[in-house]
Design an enzyme around this catalytic site. Structure first.
Site, short mmCIF file in Angstrom:
data_model
loop_
_atom_site.label_atom_id
_atom_site.label_comp_id
_atom_site.label_asym_id
_atom_site.label_seq_id
_atom_site.Cartn_x
_atom_site.Cartn_y
_atom_site.Cartn_z
N HIS A 163 43.76 30.25 36.36
CA HIS A 163 43.11 29.10 37.00
C HIS A 163 44.00 27.86 36.85
O HIS A 163 44.04 27.24 35.78
CB HIS A 163 41.76 28.83 36.36
CG HIS A 163 40.75 29.90 36.59
ND1 HIS A 163 39.55 29.96 35.94
CD2 HIS A 163 40.77 30.98 37.41
CE1 HIS A 163 38.86 31.02 36.36
NE2 HIS A 163 39.59 31.65 37.23
N TYR A 199 34.73 21.87 43.48
CA TYR A 199 34.50 23.09 42.69
C TYR A 199 35.79 23.51 42.00
O TYR A 199 36.86 23.50 42.58
CB TYR A 199 34.01 24.26 43.56
CG TYR A 199 34.06 25.54 42.76
CD1 TYR A 199 33.11 25.78 41.78
CD2 TYR A 199 35.12 26.44 42.91
CE1 TYR A 199 33.19 26.89 40.97
CE2 TYR A 199 35.20 27.57 42.11
CZ TYR A 199 34.24 27.79 41.15
OH TYR A 199 34.34 28.88 40.34
N ASP A 247 39.32 29.24 46.13
CA ASP A 247 37.90 29.57 46.19
C ASP A 247 37.15 28.43 46.90
O ASP A 247 37.06 27.33 46.38
CB ASP A 247 37.36 29.74 44.76
CG ASP A 247 35.93 30.28 44.72
OD1 ASP A 247 35.31 30.39 45.80
OD2 ASP A 247 35.45 30.58 43.61
N HIS A 249 34.00 28.58 47.54
CA HIS A 249 32.72 28.55 46.82
C HIS A 249 31.54 28.27 47.75
O HIS A 249 30.61 27.57 47.38
CB HIS A 249 32.76 27.55 45.66
CG HIS A 249 32.15 28.10 44.40
ND1 HIS A 249 30.97 27.67 43.89
CD2 HIS A 249 32.58 29.07 43.57
CE1 HIS A 249 30.69 28.34 42.79
NE2 HIS A 249 31.65 29.20 42.57
N GLU A 273 38.65 32.87 48.94
CA GLU A 273 37.43 33.44 48.36
C GLU A 273 36.18 32.71 48.84
O GLU A 273 36.18 31.47 48.95
CB GLU A 273 37.53 33.36 46.83
CG GLU A 273 36.31 33.85 46.11
CD GLU A 273 36.46 33.68 44.60
OE1 GLU A 273 37.58 33.41 44.14
OE2 GLU A 273 35.45 33.80 43.90
N GLU A 299 31.20 37.89 44.34
CA GLU A 299 30.79 37.66 42.95
C GLU A 299 29.29 37.46 42.80
O GLU A 299 28.74 37.67 41.73
CB GLU A 299 31.55 36.47 42.36
CG GLU A 299 31.12 35.11 42.87
CD GLU A 299 31.97 33.98 42.30
OE1 GLU A 299 33.20 34.08 42.42
OE2 GLU A 299 31.41 33.02 41.76
N ARG A 320 34.84 41.31 45.14
CA ARG A 320 34.89 40.41 43.97
C ARG A 320 33.68 40.60 43.07
O ARG A 320 33.32 39.68 42.32
CB ARG A 320 34.89 38.95 44.48
CG ARG A 320 36.20 38.51 45.08
CD ARG A 320 37.14 37.99 44.02
NE ARG A 320 36.64 36.77 43.39
CZ ARG A 320 36.89 36.47 42.12
NH1 ARG A 320 37.59 37.28 41.36
NH2 ARG A 320 36.44 35.33 41.63
N HIS A 349 35.20 39.86 39.40
CA HIS A 349 34.95 38.48 38.94
C HIS A 349 35.15 38.41 37.43
O HIS A 349 34.45 39.11 36.68
CB HIS A 349 33.50 38.12 39.31
CG HIS A 349 33.14 36.70 39.12
ND1 HIS A 349 31.97 36.30 38.52
CD2 HIS A 349 33.78 35.56 39.47
CE1 HIS A 349 31.89 34.99 38.51
NE2 HIS A 349 32.98 34.51 39.07
N ASP A 353 32.39 33.19 31.38
CA ASP A 353 31.08 33.67 30.96
C ASP A 353 30.88 35.15 31.27
O ASP A 353 29.84 35.58 31.77
CB ASP A 353 29.94 32.80 31.52
CG ASP A 353 30.01 32.61 33.01
OD1 ASP A 353 30.99 33.06 33.63
OD2 ASP A 353 29.08 32.00 33.56
N GLU A 376 40.98 38.47 37.86
CA GLU A 376 40.82 37.08 37.43
C GLU A 376 40.93 37.02 35.91
O GLU A 376 40.32 37.82 35.20
CB GLU A 376 39.45 36.56 37.89
CG GLU A 376 39.21 35.10 37.57
CD GLU A 376 37.89 34.59 38.14
OE1 GLU A 376 37.03 35.41 38.49
OE2 GLU A 376 37.73 33.35 38.23
MG MG Z 1 34.40 32.43 42.85
#
Ligand code: MG
Length: 444
Positions: A163, A199, A247, A249, A273, A299, A320, A349, A353, A376
């Site tokens: 990232h 995002y 992404d 999002h 994405e 995701e 994803r 994904h 978390d 990822e």
């Molecule tokens: Mg995403």
């Protein structure tokens, strides 16, 4: 002597000669097989909750009636974390205790049908916890890493993207160079948008754009202009060697998404994405034929009816899905196999978390499939590694499994207990709102 006993004695004698004393567990299994011992039964199912550095992780532990034989599975659902424990303890445990621990497919089907109404996010995560734990147990039974049970390695290690985000474009470029210096060949580029809640990147200290409310504010065209400024700068500063991912999002309209995928072609993204939301999947049939930009989606998917048409019709390039959200390793490996037949690749994904157990499950699956695309990557911080012993290791932009049986991870439950969930946080881990300048709420 009965035929079975004769065979058992032969197995025991032959296999024992292949084993060394150090592998006492495998030896015990051979002896059990020779004596016709029953398969392990599920004795207990418990939930381990922890929040190393504030990230809520939920892991399910399945214990069997055979000494020292147990396994772990990821059931992390940060936004509704408190719902997973009762789903496991009040529903799955009474259903499964006393049943065989070595019938993974049968157990998955049993659990899947037991709620009658299926594919709920909390229930899927609870089911994943049990499913991945049974795969861990199967590996420990066999004395093999799970990837060996899936057919063995199709690659040496798992290629990653990091990232690369920043409040401004210069920070994103700098962050990208840091990843490249570590050996990464792929980065996700996300930049903050002045004055609004973008995002995947910090907003920075800009004065917010005018709006009719006090909630986090987002303006679609401003985001799109900012993203293209980033791609222009990234290609200019970083060259063509690095692969760029982005992404969206699901924050723009489907028609804006169509324009985005066409206009971004010249920057040759690795993938774009979530150009639309799961509620707008039909738009892929219009978007796909009009651009060569690779598309990634999935995701948020809970239900096979979401991913199946996209893969079957080759409307996306990368699936994803979030392994615990789709119900564990068992459904994921089936969908990966479906994707292999249609050359739709994987990009599971992998945010912060997801517990290390969940990340390791992805690594083991990634190692064994030929339609692997990319993985990822989120680094495991020191607090997390103190609880989860044996996290996947990153070297040169690749993630490696270890060679220990099962997932190769032990959970230090005493360390986990020292990092409990905090429940005094705003919305108890749930997400708030994002609004357009006029006050209309939009997808997160
Ligand atoms: Mg995403």
């Amino acid at each position: 002597m009965l035929r079975r006993e004769l065979l058992g004695a032969g197995v025991a004698a032959g296999a024992a000669s292949l084993l060394t004393a150090k592998d006492s567990f495998a030896q015990a299994r051979v002896e059990q097989a020779a004596r016709g011992m029953p398969s392990p039964k599920i004795k207990d199912i418990s939930v381990i909750e922890c929040a190393p550095q504030g990230v809520r992780l939920t892991v399910v532990k399945v214990t069997t009636d055979q000494a020292g034989l147990y396994g772990y599975g990821c059931a992390t659902y940060t936004q509704r974390a408190d719902l997973v424990r009762p789903a496991v303890e009040r529903y799955l445990k009474p259903l499964l205790v006393g049943r065989p621990a070595d019938r993974i497919e049968d157990t998955w089907q049993l659990v899947f049908n037991s709620s009658y109404w299926r594919n709920a996010a909390d229930l899927n995560n609870a089911m994943s916890g049990v499913d991945q734990a049974l795969w861990d147990i199967k590996g420990r039974q066999a004395g093999l890493p799970v990837y060996q049970l899936l057919g063995g390695k199709a690659r040496e290690a798992v290629d990653l993207y990091g990232h690369a985000d920043g409040a401004d474009i210069a920070q994103v470029i700098e962050r990208s160079k840091q990843y490249m210096a570590q050996g990464f060949r792929h980065v996700r580029s996300q930049v903050g948008v002045p004055g609004m809640a973008g995002y995947g990147a910090p907003q920075g200290a800009n004065q917010r754009i005018p709006s009719l409310h006090d909630a986090p504010v987002f303006e679609r065209e401003g985001y799109i202009r900012r993203a293209f400024s980033l791609f222009e700068a990234a290609r200019k500063d970083l060259g063509e060697e690095i692969e760029l991912l982005h992404d969206v999002h699901e924050r723009i309209t489907p028609t804006q998404a169509l324009r985005f995928v066409k206009d971004v072609e010249k920057y040759r993204l690795f993938f774009l994405e979530d150009p639309v939301s799961p509620e707008d999947l039909e738009w892929f049939r219009l978007i796909r034929p009009q651009s060569s930009t690779p598309l990634a989606m999935g995701e948020l998917f809970n239900n096979p009816n979401e991913w199946t048409p996209l893969i079957r019709e080759r409307l996306i390039d990368y699936m994803r899905m979030h392994l615990s959200q789709m119900g564990g390793l068992t459904p994921a490996r089936k969908v990966a196999a479906m994707g292999e037949l249609l050359n739709v690749r994987t990009a599971w994904h992998g945010p912060g978390d997801v517990s290390p157990i969940g990340h390791m499950a992805m690594v083991h699956l990634d190692l064994t499939i030929t339609n692997f695309g990319i993985q990822e990557y989120t680094p495991f911080n020191a607090a997390t590694q103190e609880i989860f012993k044996g996290c996947p290791e990153m070297k040169g932009g690749y993630l490696y499994a270890n060679e220990r049986p099962g997932w190769g991870i032990e959970v230090d439950e005493a360390a986990a207990a020292k990092a409990p969930f905090r429940r005094d946080q705003l919305l108890n881990g749930g997400w708030g709102e994002i609004r357009l300048p006029d006050g209309q709420i939009i997808k997160q």
